[in-house]
Design an enzyme around this catalytic site. Structure first.
Site, PDB file in Angstrom:
ATOM      1  N   HIS A 384     108.354 -46.641  35.198  1.00 14.96           N
ATOM      2  CA  HIS A 384     106.394 -46.097  34.321  1.00 14.96           C
ATOM      3  C   HIS A 384     106.026 -47.801  33.878  1.00 14.96           C
ATOM      4  CE1 HIS A 384     105.036 -41.984  34.405  1.00 14.96           C
ATOM      5  NE2 HIS A 384     105.962 -41.616  35.291  1.00 14.96           N
ATOM      6  N   GLU A 386     104.195 -49.580  31.828  1.00 14.71           N
ATOM      7  CA  GLU A 386     104.448 -50.069  30.442  1.00 14.71           C
ATOM      8  C   GLU A 386     105.898 -50.290  30.301  1.00 14.71           C
ATOM      9  OE1 GLU A 386     102.925 -47.268  31.666  1.00 14.71           O
ATOM     10  OE2 GLU A 386     101.669 -46.042  30.489  1.00 14.71           O
ATOM     11  N   CYS A 442     100.237 -42.752  29.726  1.00 15.52           N
ATOM     12  CA  CYS A 442     100.372 -40.456  30.047  1.00 15.52           C
ATOM     13  C   CYS A 442     100.776 -39.904  28.186  1.00 15.52           C
ATOM     14  CB  CYS A 442     101.576 -40.446  31.312  1.00 15.52           C
ATOM     15  SG  CYS A 442     102.973 -40.940  30.804  1.00 15.52           S
ATOM     16  N   CYS A 505     105.185 -41.636  27.903  1.00 13.57           N
ATOM     17  CA  CYS A 505     104.914 -43.012  27.667  1.00 13.57           C
ATOM     18  C   CYS A 505     104.406 -42.740  25.846  1.00 13.57           C
ATOM     19  CB  CYS A 505     103.532 -43.875  28.536  1.00 13.57           C
ATOM     20  SG  CYS A 505     104.572 -44.296  30.155  1.00 13.57           S
TER      21      CYS A 505
END
Length: 688
Positions: A384, A386, A442, A505
């Site tokens: 992901h 980030e 998310c 996240c």
């Protein structure tokens, strides 16, 4: 007297002449016919033949005004039509001018006075008469108005004029007028001279629309408000195509030779974004959702909004720097520009955004497949965007510590020796890191409906879905609550077909706000490093975002070893929000760190580069860098690394204590248990 044969002629002649006289309209014609009657009366009585002559002459007179004389003798009397005369109709003379219809005069729009403008920005203001001086025939009134705790005064020959002057003085404190001058508030004194210009000063840092110490979102649109505050406003539209070939419009507004940009999927949205950027920079007026709306609805995070809101101009600068860097590094490899989530980290010194540096840029939305797990730490488990950006930041921190290994380059490092603490090194004072994500992370931060008006106090704060720990789905998008997972993950269970789960996240960012973003290995060398701010490109909900990153554990967290603490990063939303991308997420992601010659493309499903090589930001790569620092970095007491990767992390006691306290805080709040990866993936040692 007369013979009998004269009587019919006399009667007929008299009757016909009398009828002609009676029907005459003109006075002159009436007089003329009377003369004719009296002059011919005697001869008319004498002869019947002359009666016919009289009739013949009478028919030669001007025509009867009600209609022409009939040619035939049928249905006539003495040559005139017996039909009833028609009604007279008024006919307008040819020279007459038709009357004009009454139309309302076009009103010239008048500018609003200062009292009306101030009342639009502030509600419930009270104007107070301070004094009245001068003679009775020429009084001088002094009126004051209090705005945001500051008193502003005005003088005039009437109360109305004095009130207008007081409002103008108040407006000068936070609004730039059309001449471009920003005026500071007047500080009334005993001998205040209102005719002097000493109060003029250029100061754009004045706070704009505030009530009770909290900012208010203006009730007018940004474009309308911009035209009201400035005279020379020019918009220019440029149609551009983004990296994903979506139609994007770019609007540039020029005000006083300063340009501000805004982008959006339509010209209207791009124009609004440019106007918001201009208002934030010139007037410090923000339309951010972190600002309290005009309605009397309290923000759910109460008084934290003032301390948690990042200035809009700083948020726009962070978003612009990351997007520009992404477009720069992707040149030559446009095939990998397709993305759904973009993230980056920006570093500033003393909040100087003119010299800010982009540390990392990354994309990605998926996690590694269970069959591609590595026992040597050679794959990326979570791709992901980030998470990858944070790993790129770790690579940058290792490089900065490498500079400390040589005295000639030590001054270039962002770290300094820590002489009064238990950690050998610490960040220089004033160094801050800012995380940018083009959408909400998310997990818990994204569990809300963006179109529902729930900006007020949460009606269901105890709802089970609020604040729950969530896990990502293997090789897919979206998250599920931890309580719906299968519990402890094992290596053989995953290889046999069990789904490999990774924490969301939102949960990982909450973890960073407790233990820091430096990781467990570097925690034995440097003090904890925390994010100063988190800037989103879209889907920022103040309540949900605050709860996800720190709010859900702020009441239950306790016993953290110093200097570990609960960090509360500032939150902001960029003015040029990114639209919702409905395209399918690609199976790859890119990463770039400052100092890299080119970007790296990683297959998210395998955790390796598209060429099958080991990524430069894996656990294996960082463990090797850590071993090098332990041997060469000055100030390190215990330089031997004899254990494996997992045990080396466990030896950092304070970090592990803070992490366990975080897990306990989630359990005390009944938010679920933190799910760990199979322990076999951390049982690898340093390479020779």
């Amino acid at each position: 007297m007369y013979p009998a044969y004269y009587k019919p002629a006399r009667a007929a002649c008299y009757k016909s002449c009398n009828h002609a006289v009676r029907m005459a309209r003109s006075t002159s014609l009436f007089h003329q016919r009377h003369q004719f009657y009296y002059s011919s009366a005697s001869s008319c009585f004498a002869s019947k033949r002359y009666s016919r002559v009289l009739f013949k002459r009478r028919t030669m007179l001007p025509r009867y005004p009600y209609g022409p004389v009939a040619n035939s003798t049928e249905n006539t009397m003495n040559g005139y039509n017996r039909k009833a005369p028609q009604k007279r109709r008024y006919e307008m003379p040819k020279y007459a001018v038709p009357p004009k219809k009454k139309t309302c005069k076009e009103r010239i729009p008048q500018p609003k006075n200062t009292v009306a403008m101030l009342n639009e920005l502030r509600n419930g203001l009270i104007y107070k008469l301070e004094s009245q001086t001068g003679p009775v025939h020429a009084p001088l009134f002094t009126i004051s108005v209090e705005v945001d705790g500051q008193k502003y005064m005005g003088q005039g020959r009437s109360k109305k004029v004095a009130r207008i002057e007081a409002a103008a003085t108040a407006l000068r404190s936070f609004i730039q007028f059309k001449d471009g001058a920003v005026l500071s508030p007047l500080k009334p004194s005993g001998n205040l001279d209102f005719t002097s210009d000493e109060h003029l000063e250029n100061d754009v840092s004045k706070s704009a629309i505030t009530v009770d110490g909290q900012k208010k979102v203006p009730d007018k649109g940004p474009v309308m408000l911009l035209y009201e505050l400035f005279n020379d406003v020019n918009f220019e539209c440029i149609n551009i195509d983004s990296a994903q070939n979506n139609c994007r419009f770019k609007m540039t507004v020029t005000i006083n030779e300063k340009k501000f940009d805004g982008t959006g999927p339509s010209k209207k949205l791009a124009k609004n974004a440019a106007a918001k950027a201009a208002l934030a920079s010139l007037c410090n007026i923000s339309y951010s959702p972190m600002v309290v709306p005009q309605k009397n609805v309290p923000l759910p995070i109460d008084d934290k909004s003032s301390s948690m809101e990042l200035p809009q101009i700083h948020a726009d600068a962070i978003g612009r720097l990351v997007l520009e860097k992404f477009m720069e590094v992707i040149k030559g490899q446009e095939a990998y520009s397709r993305r759904k989530v973009l993230a980056g980290i920006v570093m500033t010194e003393n909040m100087n955004f003119f010299e800010a540096k982009v540390i990392s840029v990354s994309t990605g939305t998926k996690c590694v497949s269970g069959e591609h797990m590595s026992v040597n730490g050679a794959v990326l488990n979570d791709s992901h965007a980030e998470i990858v950006s944070r790993r790129c930041l770790l690579k940058f921190l290792y490089a900065q510590l490498d500079l400390q290994c040589n005295q000639a380059t030590a001054y270039q490092s962002i770290f300094v020796r820590n002489t009064d603490g238990q950690y050998p090194y610490k960040l220089k004072s004033g160094v801050h890191f800012h995380l940018y994500i083009n959408t909400a992370p998310c997990g818990d931060a994204r569990i809300f409906s963006p179109h529902e008006n729930d900006t007020g106090v949460d009606k269901h704060p105890n709802r089970k879905a609020r604040g729950q720990l969530r896990t990502k789905i293997e090789s897919g998008e979206g998250t599920i609550p931890v309580k719906s997972s299968d519990g402890i993950q094992t290596w053989d269970g995953v290889l046999q077909g069990q789904r490999l789960l990774t924490m969301s996240c939102s949960d990982k960012i909450a973890r960073w706000n407790i233990v820091g973003i430096q990781g467990s290995l570097l925690s034995s060398i440097i003090e904890p490093v925390y994010l100063h701010s988190i800037v989103l490109g879209s889907l920022l909900h103040p309540e949900h975002m605050y709860r996800a990153v720190c709010g859900r554990i702020e009441k239950s967290i306790q016993g953290l070893p110093p200097p570990y603490h609960l960090n509360k990063p500032r939150l902001a939303l960029v003015t040029s929000a990114e639209p919702r991308n409905q395209a399918k997420a690609p199976n790859f992601g890119i990463n770039w760190t400052i100092g890299d010659v080119e970007l790296e493309v990683v297959n998210s499903l395998t955790g390796r580069t598209i060429g099958g090589q080991v990524s430069r930001i894996t656990k294996q790569a960082f463990f090797d860098k850590y071993g090098f620092l332990m041997k060469n970095l000055p100030g390190i007491l215990n330089r031997s690394v004899t254990t494996d990767y997992g045990q080396t992390k466990a030896n950092v006691k304070d970090y592990q204590t803070a992490k366990l306290e975080l897990f306990s805080a989630f359990k005390r709040e009944d938010l679920g248990s933190w799910l760990k990866k199979p322990i076999e993936q951390d049982e690898f040692v340093l390479t020779e």
